[in-house]
Scaffold this active site. Structure first.
Site, PDB file in Angstrom:
ATOM      1  N   HIS A   1       5.770  -8.012 -25.471  1.00  0.00           N
ATOM      2  CA  HIS A   1       6.411  -8.820 -24.445  1.00  0.00           C
ATOM      3  C   HIS A   1       6.919  -8.068 -23.340  1.00  0.00           C
ATOM      4  CE1 HIS A   1       5.771 -12.537 -26.706  1.00  0.00           C
ATOM      5  NE2 HIS A   1       6.713 -12.102 -27.519  1.00  0.00           N
TER       6      HIS A   1
ATOM      7  N   ASP B   1      17.715 -12.779 -24.211  1.00  0.00           N
ATOM      8  CA  ASP B   1      17.551 -12.900 -25.522  1.00  0.00           C
ATOM      9  C   ASP B   1      17.354 -11.440 -26.477  1.00  0.00           C
ATOM     10  OD1 ASP B   1      17.356 -15.648 -25.890  1.00  0.00           O
ATOM     11  OD2 ASP B   1      15.221 -15.727 -25.278  1.00  0.00           O
TER      12      ASP B   1
END
Length: 133
Positions: free
Chosen positions: A46, A4
Site C-alpha cells: 500500500h 490507520d
C-alpha cells in the site's frame, strides 16, 4: 502516514531490515539458489512513492523489483499480488517501468477502494487490476 498506520521507535529499523530481506531474496533467486522467499509483514504493497498507508511504511515489493532491474539490467519482472486488498502502492511505483508488470487479484469493495474494475493501465500498459467478489 495515514490515520490507520502507526509508528513505533523501532519502525524505521524494522522496515530497513524487511526491505533488505526482500532484496536478499532477489539476489538469492538470481544466483545459485534459483528460488527464495521473503516472509515479512505487512507486505508493503500500500505504500506509494509519497504516502505510507494501509499499515505499510515502505514498499518492500517495489524496492525489490527496482533492485532486480538495476542489478540485472536485461531482466523483466512480473509481480502477482493475490491479496484481499489492491496494492495501489506497487502499481503507483511500477507503472513507469517498462520491464516491470504488476497484476493484482483482490476483493472488490475493500481497502483502499481503488482497482474496483478490471483494467490495464500505466505508461507501458503494465498494470492490471482484477477485482473479484
Amino acid at each position: 502516514v495515514d490515520n490507520d498506520t502507526y509508528l513505533t521507535t523501532e519502525s524505521y529499523d524494522v522496515c530497513l531490515r524487511a526491505t533488505a530481506t526482500w532484496i536478499r531474496a532477489v539476489d538469492l533467486a538470481m544466483g545459485t539458489e534459483r528460488t527464495s522467499m521473503a516472509l515479512t509483514r505487512p507486505p508493503g504493497h500500500h505504500a506509494t512513492k509519497t504516502l505510507s498507508n494501509g499499515f505499510c511504511l515502505f514498499n518492500f515489493c517495489a524496492a525489490a523489483v527496482i533492485h532486480a532491474m538495476q542489478k540485472y539490467p536485461n531482466i523483466k519482472v512480473s509481480v502477482l499480488d493475490w491479496d484481499v486488498h489492491y496494492g495501489q502502492g506497487v502499481a503507483d511505483i511500477l507503472q513507469n517501468f517498462p520491464n516491470a508488470r504488476y497484476v493484482s487479484i483482490h476483493q472488490l469493495h475493500a481497502f483502499p477502494y481503488m482497482g474496483e474494475k478490471y483494467a490495464i493501465f500505466g505508461q507501458y500498459q503494465n498494470i492490471m487490476t482484477i477485482p473479484i467478489i
